[in-house]
Design an enzyme around this catalytic site. Structure first.
Site, PDB file in Angstrom:
ATOM      1  N   VAL A 184       4.872   3.272 -10.063  1.00 40.53           N
ATOM      2  CA  VAL A 184       4.081   3.547 -11.058  1.00 40.53           C
ATOM      3  C   VAL A 184       3.079   3.818 -11.399  1.00 40.53           C
ATOM      4  O   VAL A 184       2.145   4.144 -12.842  1.00 40.53           O
ATOM      5  CB  VAL A 184       3.394   1.412 -11.408  1.00 40.53           C
ATOM      6  CG1 VAL A 184       4.464   0.705 -11.314  1.00 40.53           C
ATOM      7  CG2 VAL A 184       2.655   1.687 -10.350  1.00 40.53           C
TER       8      VAL A 184
ATOM      9  N   TYR B  69     -10.911  -0.890  -4.016  1.00 38.40           N
ATOM     10  CA  TYR B  69     -10.507  -1.213  -3.940  1.00 38.40           C
ATOM     11  C   TYR B  69     -10.442  -2.875  -5.499  1.00 38.40           C
ATOM     12  O   TYR B  69     -10.181  -3.426  -6.470  1.00 38.40           O
ATOM     13  CB  TYR B  69      -9.354  -2.497  -3.051  1.00 38.40           C
ATOM     14  CG  TYR B  69      -9.144  -3.747  -3.611  1.00 38.40           C
ATOM     15  CD1 TYR B  69      -7.555  -3.538  -3.643  1.00 38.40           C
ATOM     16  CD2 TYR B  69      -8.759  -4.260  -3.870  1.00 38.40           C
ATOM     17  CE1 TYR B  69      -6.462  -4.154  -3.818  1.00 38.40           C
ATOM     18  CE2 TYR B  69      -8.113  -5.857  -3.493  1.00 38.40           C
ATOM     19  CZ  TYR B  69      -6.746  -5.354  -3.264  1.00 38.40           C
ATOM     20  OH  TYR B  69      -5.971  -6.426  -4.229  1.00 38.40           O
TER      21      TYR B  69
HETATM   22  N1  LIG Z   1      -2.678 -10.396  -0.643  1.00 36.16           N
HETATM   23  C1  LIG Z   1      -3.642 -10.583  -0.424  1.00 36.16           C
HETATM   24  O1  LIG Z   1      -4.206 -11.141  -0.519  1.00 36.16           O
HETATM   25  C2  LIG Z   1      -3.773 -10.485  -2.466  1.00 36.16           C
HETATM   26  C3  LIG Z   1      -4.902 -10.500  -2.991  1.00 36.16           C
HETATM   27  C4  LIG Z   1      -5.016 -10.380  -4.330  1.00 36.16           C
HETATM   28  C5  LIG Z   1      -4.399  -9.580  -5.030  1.00 36.16           C
HETATM   29  N2  LIG Z   1      -3.518  -8.897  -4.465  1.00 36.16           N
HETATM   30  C6  LIG Z   1      -2.169  -8.038  -5.037  1.00 36.16           C
HETATM   31  O2  LIG Z   1      -1.175  -8.717  -5.805  1.00 36.16           O
HETATM   32  C7  LIG Z   1       0.089  -7.216  -5.445  1.00 36.16           C
HETATM   33  C8  LIG Z   1       0.932  -7.391  -4.623  1.00 36.16           C
HETATM   34  O3  LIG Z   1       0.130  -7.835  -3.566  1.00 36.16           O
HETATM   35  P1  LIG Z   1       0.924  -8.680  -2.101  1.00 36.16           P
HETATM   36  O4  LIG Z   1      -0.125  -8.917  -1.219  1.00 36.16           O
HETATM   37  O5  LIG Z   1       2.384  -8.368  -2.780  1.00 36.16           O
HETATM   38  O6  LIG Z   1       0.705  -6.661  -0.892  1.00 36.16           O
HETATM   39  P2  LIG Z   1       2.087  -6.100  -0.759  1.00 36.16           P
HETATM   40  O7  LIG Z   1       2.280  -5.577  -0.116  1.00 36.16           O
HETATM   41  O8  LIG Z   1       3.415  -7.128   0.260  1.00 36.16           O
HETATM   42  O9  LIG Z   1       3.724  -5.466  -1.843  1.00 36.16           O
HETATM   43  C9  LIG Z   1       3.267  -4.744  -2.503  1.00 36.16           C
HETATM   44  C10 LIG Z   1       4.798  -4.248  -3.193  1.00 36.16           C
HETATM   45  O10 LIG Z   1       3.694  -3.104  -4.656  1.00 36.16           O
HETATM   46  C11 LIG Z   1       4.956  -1.840  -3.820  1.00 36.16           C
HETATM   47  N3  LIG Z   1       4.353  -0.509  -4.265  1.00 36.16           N
HETATM   48  C12 LIG Z   1       3.351  -0.021  -3.708  1.00 36.16           C
HETATM   49  N4  LIG Z   1       2.571   1.099  -4.453  1.00 36.16           N
HETATM   50  C13 LIG Z   1       3.967   1.169  -5.401  1.00 36.16           C
HETATM   51  C14 LIG Z   1       3.865   1.881  -6.186  1.00 36.16           C
HETATM   52  N5  LIG Z   1       3.064   3.133  -6.695  1.00 36.16           N
HETATM   53  N6  LIG Z   1       5.050   1.477  -7.183  1.00 36.16           N
HETATM   54  C15 LIG Z   1       5.697   0.453  -7.468  1.00 36.16           C
HETATM   55  N7  LIG Z   1       5.428  -0.641  -6.196  1.00 36.16           N
HETATM   56  C16 LIG Z   1       4.849  -0.188  -5.786  1.00 36.16           C
HETATM   57  C17 LIG Z   1       5.207  -1.645  -2.489  1.00 36.16           C
HETATM   58  O11 LIG Z   1       5.847  -1.665  -2.425  1.00 36.16           O
HETATM   59  C18 LIG Z   1       5.509  -3.324  -2.150  1.00 36.16           C
HETATM   60  O12 LIG Z   1       6.915  -3.894  -2.337  1.00 36.16           O
HETATM   61  C19 LIG Z   1      -1.640  -6.857  -5.691  1.00 36.16           C
HETATM   62  O13 LIG Z   1      -1.413  -5.558  -6.535  1.00 36.16           O
HETATM   63  C20 LIG Z   1      -2.578  -6.793  -4.739  1.00 36.16           C
HETATM   64  O14 LIG Z   1      -3.557  -5.578  -4.987  1.00 36.16           O
HETATM   65  C21 LIG Z   1      -2.788  -9.494  -3.337  1.00 36.16           C
END
Ligand SMILES: NC(=O)c1ccc[n+]([C@@H]2O[C@H](COP(=O)([O-])OP(=O)(O)OC[C@H]3O[C@@H](n4cnc5c(N)ncnc54)[C@H](O)[C@@H]3O)[C@@H](O)[C@H]2O)c1
Length: 253
Positions: A65, A156
């Site tokens: 992305v 972040y």
């Molecule tokens: N896990 C938490 O506690 C938490 C809390 C709040 C928000 N989030 C948000 O939720 C979303 C998902 O996170 P998650 O916890 O499932 O993490 P995760 O690391 O399990 O998954 C993230 C996914 O995004 C993909 N990704 C990373 N960079 C990318 C790019 N440049 N283009 C396309 N895909 C890309 C990765 O390959 C991975 O499959 C994120 O936006 C994160 O900031 C997570």
């Protein structure tokens, strides 16, 4: 709650693992045709295969992305395969833990490139198609860190606060085209992103203590709310920011 999403054409970024994977599976289970996209090709292919094995309709697209050419190709491929696009879930994101005095320029660019510029690029590319849909939906995955303050997460947090700002701006702009724009703010959810922090036992314990429900969230806790925002049930809800954190941000002490 089970929402009807039959025939709805959806694109999910970062669908290769964690929250994105759960969202892709949840949307497909509701009847969506899902373009599961991720920078990690093998993972997203596996997710699409799982969805098809579960009786759903999914295609896998490798796309970063943070790269405009990938975003354009991903959008064109989805629209061509499905004949249009109704729902975009901006989920792809990367973590970043560094106090303000030690954060490097390369880190600022990396995290902004994915978490904020990536969301802007995907939204810009998808918007003409969502306007054509007549029932367009954008759901942005922000974070409680875009609302509250953790000293370790300045970059972040800035990206996630930016996503919340953009959600409200686009909600106002796109309302007259029948496109709703909402965000969810997960608290700590058990995924790979959180695992380096959870490896520290004391931090893990402290984190759970801060959650009134006394547990971390799981990706499915987020996926249900996202499916609601993607559905017809939420057609008069736009510019909303829904916190999904087991009560963490409303806890006084
Ligand atoms: N896990 C938490 O506690 C938490 C809390 C709040 C928000 N989030 C948000 O939720 C979303 C998902 O996170 P998650 O916890 O499932 O993490 P995760 O690391 O399990 O998954 C993230 C996914 O995004 C993909 N990704 C990373 N960079 C990318 C790019 N440049 N283009 C396309 N895909 C890309 C990765 O390959 C991975 O499959 C994120 O936006 C994160 O900031 C997570």
């Amino acid at each position: 709650m089970s929402v009807d999403l039959k025939g709805v054409r959806a694109l999910v970024t970062g669908a290769g693992s964690g929250i994105g994977k759960a969202i892709a599976r949840r949307l497909a289970a509701g009847g969506c045709r899902v373009a599961a996209t991720d920078v990690q090709e093998d993972r997203v292919s596996e997710v699409a295969r799982t969805i098809r094995d579960e009786g759903g309709d999914a295609l896998a697209i490798r796309a970063d992305v943070a790269k405009q050419e990938d975003v354009d190709r991903m959008t064109a491929q989805t629209v061509s395969a499905f004949g249009g696009l109704d729902v975009v879930i901006n989920n792809a994101g990367v973590g970043s833990a560094a106090f303000i005095e030690s954060v490097q320029d390369s880190e600022i660019e990396r995290v902004f490139g994915v978490n904020l510029v990536g969301v802007i690029r995907v939204t810009r590319a998808a918007t003409p198609h969502l306007k054509n849909s007549g029932r367009g939906r954008i759901v942005n995955i922000a974070s409680v860190e875009g609302i509250r303050g953790s000293g370790l997460l300045p970059v972040y947090s800035a990206t996630k606060a930016g996503v919340i700002g953009m959600t409200r701006a686009n909600a106002v702009e796109l309302a007259r085209f029948g496109v709703t724009v909402n965000a969810v703010c997960p608290g700590p959810i058990q995924t790979e992103m959180l695992s380096p922090l959870l490896a520290n036992e004391r931090y893990h314990e402290k984190l759970i203590k801060g959650v009134p429900m006394r547990r971390l969230g799981v990706p499915e806790d987020v996926a249900g709310a996202v499916a609601f925002f993607a559905s017809e049930e939420s057609s008069f809800i736009t510019g909303n920011v829904l916190v999904i954190d087991g009560g963490m941000t409303v806890k006084a002490l």
